[in-house]
Design a protein around this motif. Structure first.
Motif, short mmCIF file in Angstrom:
data_model
loop_
_atom_site.label_atom_id
_atom_site.label_comp_id
_atom_site.label_asym_id
_atom_site.label_seq_id
_atom_site.Cartn_x
_atom_site.Cartn_y
_atom_site.Cartn_z
N ASN A 83 57.39 -16.62 -35.38
CA ASN A 83 56.93 -17.17 -34.33
C ASN A 83 55.59 -16.71 -33.74
N ASN A 84 55.35 -17.39 -32.51
CA ASN A 84 53.76 -17.94 -32.38
C ASN A 84 53.83 -16.56 -31.15
N LYS B 274 66.61 -20.47 -34.71
CA LYS B 274 66.17 -19.54 -35.76
C LYS B 274 66.50 -18.12 -35.53
N GLY C 225 59.99 -22.93 -29.79
CA GLY C 225 58.70 -22.45 -29.82
C GLY C 225 57.44 -23.11 -29.98
N ARG C 226 56.67 -22.50 -29.44
CA ARG C 226 54.99 -22.08 -29.24
C ARG C 226 53.90 -22.71 -29.90
N GLY C 227 54.75 -22.73 -30.97
CA GLY C 227 53.09 -22.60 -31.89
C GLY C 227 53.38 -24.10 -32.55
N GLU D 110 46.40 -18.87 -34.40
CA GLU D 110 45.71 -20.35 -34.06
C GLU D 110 44.57 -21.02 -34.10
N SER D 111 45.08 -21.77 -35.03
CA SER D 111 43.54 -22.71 -35.72
C SER D 111 44.11 -23.80 -35.46
N GLU E 207 54.23 -21.88 -41.54
CA GLU E 207 54.18 -20.78 -41.41
C GLU E 207 54.50 -20.17 -42.90
N THR F 20 55.60 -17.86 -27.59
CA THR F 20 56.71 -17.91 -27.59
C THR F 20 57.21 -16.80 -27.77
N GLY G 244 47.62 -21.26 -40.59
CA GLY G 244 48.89 -21.03 -39.89
C GLY G 244 49.92 -21.82 -40.12
N ASN H 172 52.74 -15.38 -35.88
CA ASN H 172 51.55 -16.22 -35.97
C ASN H 172 50.90 -16.29 -34.73
C1 LIG Z 1 49.17 -27.24 -41.03
C2 LIG Z 1 49.75 -26.33 -40.08
C3 LIG Z 1 49.00 -25.79 -39.45
C4 LIG Z 1 49.23 -25.06 -38.07
N1 LIG Z 1 48.99 -23.12 -37.73
C5 LIG Z 1 49.52 -23.00 -36.74
C6 LIG Z 1 49.01 -21.98 -35.93
O1 LIG Z 1 47.91 -21.91 -36.01
N2 LIG Z 1 49.71 -21.24 -35.22
C7 LIG Z 1 51.11 -21.26 -34.86
O2 LIG Z 1 51.60 -20.66 -34.32
N3 LIG Z 1 51.91 -21.73 -35.40
C8 LIG Z 1 51.32 -22.60 -36.66
N4 LIG Z 1 51.88 -23.87 -36.91
C9 LIG Z 1 53.19 -24.24 -37.38
C10 LIG Z 1 53.70 -23.09 -37.97
O3 LIG Z 1 54.21 -23.45 -39.01
C11 LIG Z 1 55.52 -22.45 -36.95
O4 LIG Z 1 55.96 -23.90 -36.98
C12 LIG Z 1 54.92 -21.75 -36.04
O5 LIG Z 1 54.68 -20.59 -36.32
C13 LIG Z 1 56.45 -20.88 -35.51
O6 LIG Z 1 56.58 -21.03 -34.61
P1 LIG Z 1 57.54 -20.90 -33.44
O7 LIG Z 1 58.64 -21.32 -33.59
O8 LIG Z 1 57.34 -20.09 -32.52
O9 LIG Z 1 56.17 -21.77 -32.93
C14 LIG Z 1 51.52 -24.70 -38.18
C15 LIG Z 1 51.87 -25.20 -38.49
C16 LIG Z 1 51.12 -26.59 -39.72
C17 LIG Z 1 52.19 -27.49 -40.34
#
Ligand SMILES: Cc1cc2nc3c(=O)[nH]c(=O)nc-3n(C[C@H](O)[C@H](O)[C@H](O)COP(=O)(O)O)c2cc1C
Ligand code: SF4
Ligand code: SF4
Lengths: 448, 525
Positions: A209-210, A66, A55-57, A85-86, A175, A213, A173, A82
């Motif tokens: 998912n981001n 997952k 995951g790139r998030g 992107e903050s 999840e 990703t 952001g 997701n």
């Molecule tokens: C406080 C906080 C903020 C987050 N903000 C983002 C976000 O803006 N964008 C994002 O893709 N994941 C964010 N995440 C991660 C997500 O919880 C989640 O792990 C992710 O969306 C999973 O996608 P991936 O497995 O494709 O990375 C954040 C996590 C936390 C704890």
């Protein structure tokens, strides 16, 4: 490294790169066609598993794994994309959505097919109006071209994609915060378990998912898992899924040419700054850098040679790779200013559910205000230290990872720049730095 | 969140391996061999830190806070808190704003547990309360123009663990440690919520629901809680009055008892028992109804027993979590009906009696009341004018009392012991907390005197007698436990033998809470 050819950003410099015709001309939507006609959902999951796409998030969780957590017989599954992107200084999702939205949509389609989801929600950061507009257009084009809707390409696969504008908070952001917000509530993260794969949006199994990703997925389908694994840093032990594939690195701060570049995972921070960011600006020296978004902590200049893969930053005390958004600070930046900023950000963004996070972050912010204004005491550093050790998922005191993100800048700054902090306090508060009694609060600077 | 340390015990080796981080206790499933530690230094340190965090912004204005003395934050601080303050000292504020007619918010005192918000969403279902803003700026609020005014709103004041939500009605009235609690049962409708009345120096300061899973859970409605002004109404009947030569004259109780006999028994003895109506109000307790019925049939066995007027207002109102305010606005129709059925040869209801008055079959009546709200209008009362004799026993003046020959003052449920059977057949016992108003007598005492029994009326003894005499009440032979006895189904959903208190005081009384605090204090010295 020179022969690396970008795939995620391959289209973005073309005129009208956001349109269906340009995307198609570059071979777009071949992957979904291939998947629908020749692969089963299980095959697709297996392929992504084999590629070790992580995951790139931010958390770097293996994507295929997952997907495989979803209950096999669930009648309804939702895909939440997701795009909130903050994380400060991160803008790679934005580039993908604004300049190549069809690539993103194709990734979502394949992801939905693999997970048997028939509905996908894209949760787009509120402050990204262009991304929203482009995605909206792209979705319309897809419906027009029969790429979305019922019985796509005669395969029997149905998919609807909905856009949802975010509620403009960092916590949206996370999840489960995202899921709550999507349901129309305050973005208060849920206690896990149950994880979204079991009970997510509208209490149904959900994949989150981001954007980046998912954007990788069509390329894995087109070029194969081996191609994907030919890039990056291989895993060193069976428990480590490795860091494979291309990654979008964002470079910002005190560099000459802030930008977003696509590189194989594992490039060092120094190389990013020197080769892609054009070096530290104004001929100055670098002092420190944030490796992957504010919540990941801090690298000192000496640690710039750390490879930015999923495991690298952790080896020098940072939280992780995060979003791979590097923010460089030059030698004129005071650690006090950096820390004050970091603490204010997290105090402002804490959702307020967990007492350690809500009160801890606001306390650190007040302490930093005190230090910055020349009223600091050495004892304040002790308190900062103890707060940084007691908030977050790592010590187990909060629901989500925001508090860990708040703790890491403190941990790293106190660990790596303690001398400078102490010096600042002694210099600015020569009469009172040793005082230990509770003091009257300062008239506070507003967080908002 | 209660964070604890967990681990697992290996069955073979007996070795315990602990999870390095803390986990929320309520969200962690326990398995065979799970080890839970709730008091390790690490857990304590966390509790400590959470307390410290909550107190960063808390005004600590306990000396002027209504919750002081029943505040969970105070109690927990006492048990787990830091002894020294590390945080900055804030200037002291105490901003109050009203969120609804009964609810005052002191936003600074809020610990953001969000119980109140969940109450309005999950229990009352109206969802007026919400959290606004974020992080440490978050506050509880309502939408502008949409105050919290549902009929259960008072409960949010109870469930707020600190002094953030306070009852506007009780605000600054009493320090809670001066209050003494008595178990009571609400008489406002036939749900029969278990309550506590909080009294000091014979003044009723507030009413809170008492936990009873068979009747009301932790809740009660605002009418039962706040609309009890009739208890202290200046017009309360406070002495026996008899009409002689078209003028009211006061009378002492021993003479009054004799006069009742003259007025009532004469009708029966002159015309026959069925021509005398004795009306048992649904506000009488079972014990009182039993004594009055026994008295009536002791005159002549065929005296007509009547179930008093049953006030019905609107429809039952059911809230989201199941709590119901009933349309039937009296506590004991069920109990009184059973007694009338048992003793009466030809039991009647109120309208049946009115019809027989109109035809002249009924020539005299002894009517009991006890209604907190006006219950009979002039036109209806005028129908009683043709009676030879009318005795009225009530708490407030009414058009009927004005037409009586003899008026006996009775008391409210707050002033007497007794048991009531609710709509579902659940019998619950209430205790007195206030002395009878003025020169009024407890109704049970009056009936006991009429029966010629000696001494002071004791509801518990009468209940035992009732259990023997009337089979419907047989299960009450050993008294009634705190959660009541269901006399219809013969079993309770939740049989509870231990006393349970209110949300704020799960332990039954204030005094024991205070002594518990003293114990903690002396053990920490
Ligand atoms: C406080 C906080 C903020 C987050 N903000 C983002 C976000 O803006 N964008 C994002 O893709 N994941 C964010 N995440 C991660 C997500 O919880 C989640 O792990 C992710 O969306 C999973 O996608 P991936 O497995 O494709 O990375 C954040 C996590 C936390 C704890
Ligand atoms: S850790 Fe902070 S941001 Fe995350 S749920 Fe708890 S209070 Fe909210
Ligand atoms: S119940 Fe009281 S302390 Fe809890 S959120 Fe509501 S007002 Fe705040």
């Amino acid at each position: 490294m020179a022969e690396f050819e970008p795939v995620l950003l391959a289209n973005i410099h073309k005129p009208d790169s956001h349109t269906l015709s340009v995307y198609r001309a570059a071979g777009g939507y071949a992957a979904i066609k291939k998947v629908l006609s020749t692969m089963s959902p299980v095959d697709t999951v297996e392929l992504v598993k084999a590629s070790n796409l992580r995951g790139r998030g931010g958390a770097g969780f293996p994507c295929g794994l997952k997907w495989s957590f979803l209950p096999k017989d669930a009648p309804t599954v939702y895909m939440c994309v997701n795009a909130d992107e903050s994380e400060p200084a991160t803008f790679n999702n934005r580039i993908l959505m604004e300049l190549d939205p069809h690539q993103v949509l194709e990734g979502i389609m394949i992801g939905c097919y693999a997970t048997r989801a028939q509905t996908a929600y894209i949760y787009v950061r509120c402050e990204y109006p262009t991304a929203y507009k482009r995605l909206h257009q792209a979705i319309q084009e897809c419906y027009g071209a029969g790429l979305l809707g019922k019985n796509i390409n005669g395969s029997g696969f149905n998919l609807d994609i909905y856009l949802h504008r975010g509620a403009a908070a960092y916590i949206c952001g996370e999840e489960t915060g995202l899921i709550e917000s999507l349901e129309g509530k305050r973005a208060w993260p849920r206690i896990k378990p149950p994880f979204p794969a079991i009970e997510g949006a509208f209490r149904k199994p959900t994949v989150v998912n981001n954007i980046e990703t998912l954007a990788n997925v069509p390329h894995i389908v087109n070029r194969g898992a081996d191609w994907f694994k030919s890039m990056g840093v291989p895993s060193t032990n069976p428990k480590d899924p490795g860091s494979y594939g291309p990654k979008l690195y964002c470079i910002s701060g005190h560099v000459n040419t802030p930008c977003c570049v696509e590189l194989p995972l594992g490039v060092t921070c120094r190389e990013l700054i020197e080769r892609h960011g054009g070096g530290v600006w104004k001929g100055r020296k670098g002092k420190m850098a944030i490796p992957g978004g504010m919540s990941m902590g801090l690298l000192t200049e000496k640690e710039f040679d750390t490879p930015l893969d999923f495991a690298g930053p952790g080896k020098v005390g940072c939280l992780g790779l995060g979003t791979a958004a590097v923010t460089v600070m030059d030698e004129t930046v005071s650690i006090v200013d950096y820390l004050n900023n970091a603490c204010r950000f997290f105090a402002h963004e804490s959702c307020g559910q967990c007492t350690p996070c809500r009160e801890g972050t606001s306390w650190t912010s007040r302490l930093m205000t005190r230090i910055l204004s020349g009223k600091g005491r050495l004892k304040d550093l002790e308190i900062l230290q103890s707060i940084s050790q007691s908030i977050g998922i790592m010590p187990g005191t909060t629901i989500c990872g925001l508090a860990d993100g708040a703790a890491w800048p403190l941990k790293n700054a106190l660990g790596k720049f303690r001398g400078e902090l102490e010096e600042y306090i002694k210099k600015t508060n020569p009469g009172g730095y040793q005082q230990e009694e509770p003091a009257m609060a300062l008239v506070e600077l507003a967080h908002h | 969140m209660c964070l604890v340390e967990t681990g697992t015990k290996n069955k073979e080796t007996g070795e315990i391996s602990m999870v390095p981080k803390l986990v929320p206790a309520c969200q962690t499933p326990a398995k065979d061999g799970t080890v839970v530690v709730t008091n390790s230094p690490k857990v304590k340190a966390n509790q400590n830190f959470v307390q410290e965090g909550i107190l960063l912004d808390h005004p600590v204005d306990c000396p002027i806070c209504d919750q002081a003395g029943e505040c969970w934050l105070q109690d927990y601080y006492f048990e787990f808190g830091h002894q020294e303050r590390r945080a900055d000292i804030h200037p002291f504020t105490s901003k109050r704003r009203e969120l609804g007619p009964h609810v005052s918010l002191f936003a600074d005192r809020c610990v953001m547990c969000s119980r109140c918000v969940r109450f309005t969403r999950e229990v009352s279902g109206e969802g007026e309360l919400m959290v606004i803003d974020r992080g440490s700026h978050a506050e509880i609020d309502v939408f502008p123009g949409f105050p919290i005014e549902n009929k259960m709103s008072g409960n949010v004041n109870d469930i707020c663990p600190v002094g953030a939500l306070c009852s506007t009605d009780f605000l600054y009235e009493q320090r809670v440690w001066f209050l003494e609690a008595q178990n009571s049962v609400c008489t406002k409708c036939s749900t029969g919520c278990a309550t506590q009345m909080h009294v000091n120096h014979n003044q009723l300061y507030r009413i809170q629901p008492r936990f009873n899973p068979n009747a009301n859970d932790w809740w009660m409605c605002d009418a039962g809680r706040y609309e009890n002004q009739f208890v202290t109404a200046p017009e309360r009947l406070d002495g026996v009055m008899i009409r002689r030569n078209n003028a009211w004259e006061p009378l002492d109780w021993p003479h009054a008892i004799r006069e009742v006999y003259n007025h009532v028994a004469d009708v029966a003895l002159n015309h026959g028992g069925s021509h005398l109506a004795v009306v048992l109000s649904p506000f009488l307790s079972c014990e009182e109804a039993y004594l009055l019925a026994s008295y009536a049939v002791s005159i002549l066995s065929d005296v007509t027993l009547v179930v008093g007027k049953i006030p019905v207002v609107g429809q039952d109102e059911k809230f989201k979590a199941g709590f119901t305010i009933r349309a039937e606005k009296c506590p004991n129709r069920r109990g009184v009906e059973e007694i009338v059925k048992h003793f009466g040869k030809q039991p009647l209801d109120w309208d049946g009696m009115l019809a027989k008055i109109a035809t002249g079959e009924i020539k005299g009546a002894y009517v009991t009341g006890g209604y907190g709200d006006p219950w009979i209008d002039d036109a209806e009362a005028a129908k009683f004018e043709r009676l030879e004799s009318l005795v009225v026993q009530d708490i407030l003046p009414s058009p009927l009392a004005r037409r009586a020959k003899l008026v006996l003052p009775g008391v409210t449920a707050f002033e007497k012991d007794g048991s009531y059977v609710n709509h579902a057949g659940l019998i619950q016992s209430a205790s007195w907390g206030l002395r009878p108003h003025g020169g009024a007598h407890v109704d049970g005492q009056t009936f006991s005197d009429l029966l010629g029994r000696r001494g002071i009326y004791n509801a518990a003894d009468v209940l035992k007698e009732l259990a023997v005499k009337v089979p419907f009440f047989a299960r009450c032979a050993e008294g009634v436990p705190p959660a009541g006895l269901n006399l219809v189904t013969g079993q309770e959903k939740h049989p509870l033998t231990t006393e349970l208190g209110t949300v704020t005081h799960p332990t039954p009384t204030f005094r024991s809470e205070a002594s518990r605090m003293l114990e903690v204090e002396s053990s920490t010295r």
